[in-house]
Design an enzyme around this catalytic site. Sequence first.
Site, mmCIF file in Angstrom:
data_model
loop_
_atom_site.group_PDB
_atom_site.id
_atom_site.type_symbol
_atom_site.label_atom_id
_atom_site.label_comp_id
_atom_site.label_asym_id
_atom_site.label_seq_id
_atom_site.Cartn_x
_atom_site.Cartn_y
_atom_site.Cartn_z
ATOM 1 N N ARG A 40 48.661 36.196 59.862
ATOM 2 C CA ARG A 40 49.587 35.444 58.441
ATOM 3 C C ARG A 40 49.182 35.800 57.045
ATOM 4 O O ARG A 40 50.096 35.652 56.255
ATOM 5 C CB ARG A 40 49.261 33.873 58.752
ATOM 6 N N LYS A 206 59.999 21.788 77.434
ATOM 7 C CA LYS A 206 61.007 20.424 77.397
ATOM 8 C C LYS A 206 62.311 20.913 77.129
ATOM 9 O O LYS A 206 62.592 21.520 75.983
ATOM 10 C CB LYS A 206 60.495 19.511 76.477
ATOM 11 N N GLY A 367 56.609 30.586 68.013
ATOM 12 C CA GLY A 367 55.953 29.788 68.796
ATOM 13 C C GLY A 367 55.442 30.730 69.984
ATOM 14 O O GLY A 367 54.827 31.704 69.962
HETATM 15 P P1 AMP Z 1 57.466 24.978 74.418
HETATM 16 O O1 AMP Z 1 56.489 24.899 73.090
HETATM 17 O O2 AMP Z 1 58.442 24.247 74.508
HETATM 18 O O3 AMP Z 1 58.009 26.504 73.974
HETATM 19 O O4 AMP Z 1 56.633 25.247 75.657
HETATM 20 C C1 AMP Z 1 55.623 26.262 75.980
HETATM 21 C C2 AMP Z 1 55.007 25.751 76.942
HETATM 22 O O5 AMP Z 1 55.809 25.695 78.173
HETATM 23 C C3 AMP Z 1 53.963 26.765 77.472
HETATM 24 O O6 AMP Z 1 52.612 26.216 77.138
HETATM 25 C C4 AMP Z 1 54.194 26.891 79.091
HETATM 26 O O7 AMP Z 1 52.815 26.870 79.662
HETATM 27 C C5 AMP Z 1 54.945 25.802 79.381
HETATM 28 N N1 AMP Z 1 55.823 25.905 80.623
HETATM 29 C C6 AMP Z 1 56.622 27.105 80.868
HETATM 30 N N2 AMP Z 1 57.079 26.920 82.127
HETATM 31 C C7 AMP Z 1 56.441 25.771 82.762
HETATM 32 C C8 AMP Z 1 56.735 25.164 83.879
HETATM 33 N N3 AMP Z 1 57.504 25.795 84.841
HETATM 34 N N4 AMP Z 1 55.862 24.271 84.215
HETATM 35 C C9 AMP Z 1 55.209 23.734 83.390
HETATM 36 N N5 AMP Z 1 55.213 24.219 82.109
HETATM 37 C C10 AMP Z 1 55.907 25.177 81.637
#
Ligand code: AMP
Length: 410
Positions: A40, A206, A367
């Site tokens: 950064r 999610k 992210g």
């Molecule tokens: P996000 O911040 O919404 O992009 O989510 C990222 C997180 O989603 C990461 O820490 C992943 O470990 C989690 N993730 C991705 N696929 C899965 C899954 N099939 N089951 C549980 N967590 C997941």
Amino acid sequence: MTKRTINDIDLRGKRVLARVDYNVPMARQDGAMVINDDTRIRATLPTLRTMTESGAKVVLAAHLGRPKGERVQSMSLRPVAERLSELIDQPVAFCEQCVGQTAAKATTKLEDSGLLLLENLRYHAEEEANDPGFATELAGDAEVYVNDAFGAAHRAHASTAGVADVLNDRGGQSVAGLLMERELQFLGDELESPKRPFVVILGGAKVSDKIKVIDRLLEKANTILIGGAMAYTFKLAKGLTVGKSLVERDKVDVALAALDKAAKRGVQFLIPTDNVVAMPTEIDGKFAFGDHRVNDDENIPDEVEGVDIGPKSVAAFSEAIAGARTILWNGPMGIFEDERFAGGTFAVAKAVCEVTTNGAKSIIGGGDSVKALNKAGLGDQVTFMSTGGGASLEFLEGKELPGVAALADK
Ligand code: AMP
């Protein structure tokens, strides 16, 4: 929506207050705080060099961690001033205050082309409260406000919104830094009229976090590929079983509405047709995954959890990616932090890099996808990686970010 930048104004001898994102990971080593990753800080160098080479007197404001309005020594920005000085190869003064007489004195001492970093803004609760008095003090006698902290632009804080108002009210100028300019160009302009086919890859935990992004991109994309845990809510919506996978049962209607919109607009909408699954278990009172295997079926059996996309899905996603001319990717395909479940995410990363080599534009929406690309050593093989997590999602939703709205239009 093109914003004026530091290249559009005369900075010679001007007093500048620049908001930067120096929220770097640090760890304690031999009693001192040490910077683990200076990406950064490096990312701001083009903006800083442009300003100092123009002879501006530059005061830098930033936050580090969440000190919640208290002076927490481990969250001091002093080590950042030292590292910045090494990277930019010129002295960087540090002021232990960000407002008040000490800060005002340090600012006055600055010479043309000088750099001064102020202490952590979030030592003061007034920063996050966007307190007008605090914003006025922070603005000091600055004639120009520069925002180069895209990652903080979705918050209306004193240093992202309040200061710009102060400057604008007194006839000063509020403009974007070069990093901010690139963020707005790639996440904004490039996606406004993308070269087609435009393929969007979304993953992560999610549906609820990304549904607004999905909804907006359904109006732009030719193909949407869904991986990660959010795919399981779409499986439920299609009447498939998901076993013990992470799902949001209360978001099935939202998923159905997205599928319906995709069908009506002729957007190809792919969810995984096979998955890597694992058995969630408890070993010595601790949660763990055992017995992972490929489940070669759309339905996931009752006793297991989906943890990654499977090889058939990797092939289908890779084929769609290979035909793209523009790609937007946000969110991992599985629990990539565990290397047993990182295969899908890394395969997608590889496909994205390959098509980029063939001339497509690949934009990584911040992210965990950025983390995954860097982990795979492919970070330099995409067109653009956003530095914002929450900010990039809100921007992709089409929201006006307060820190961007405050900057002058071209
Ligand atoms: P996000 O911040 O919404 O992009 O989510 C990222 C997180 O989603 C990461 O820490 C992943 O470990 C989690 N993730 C991705 N696929 C899965 C899954 N099939 N089951 C549980 N967590 C997941």
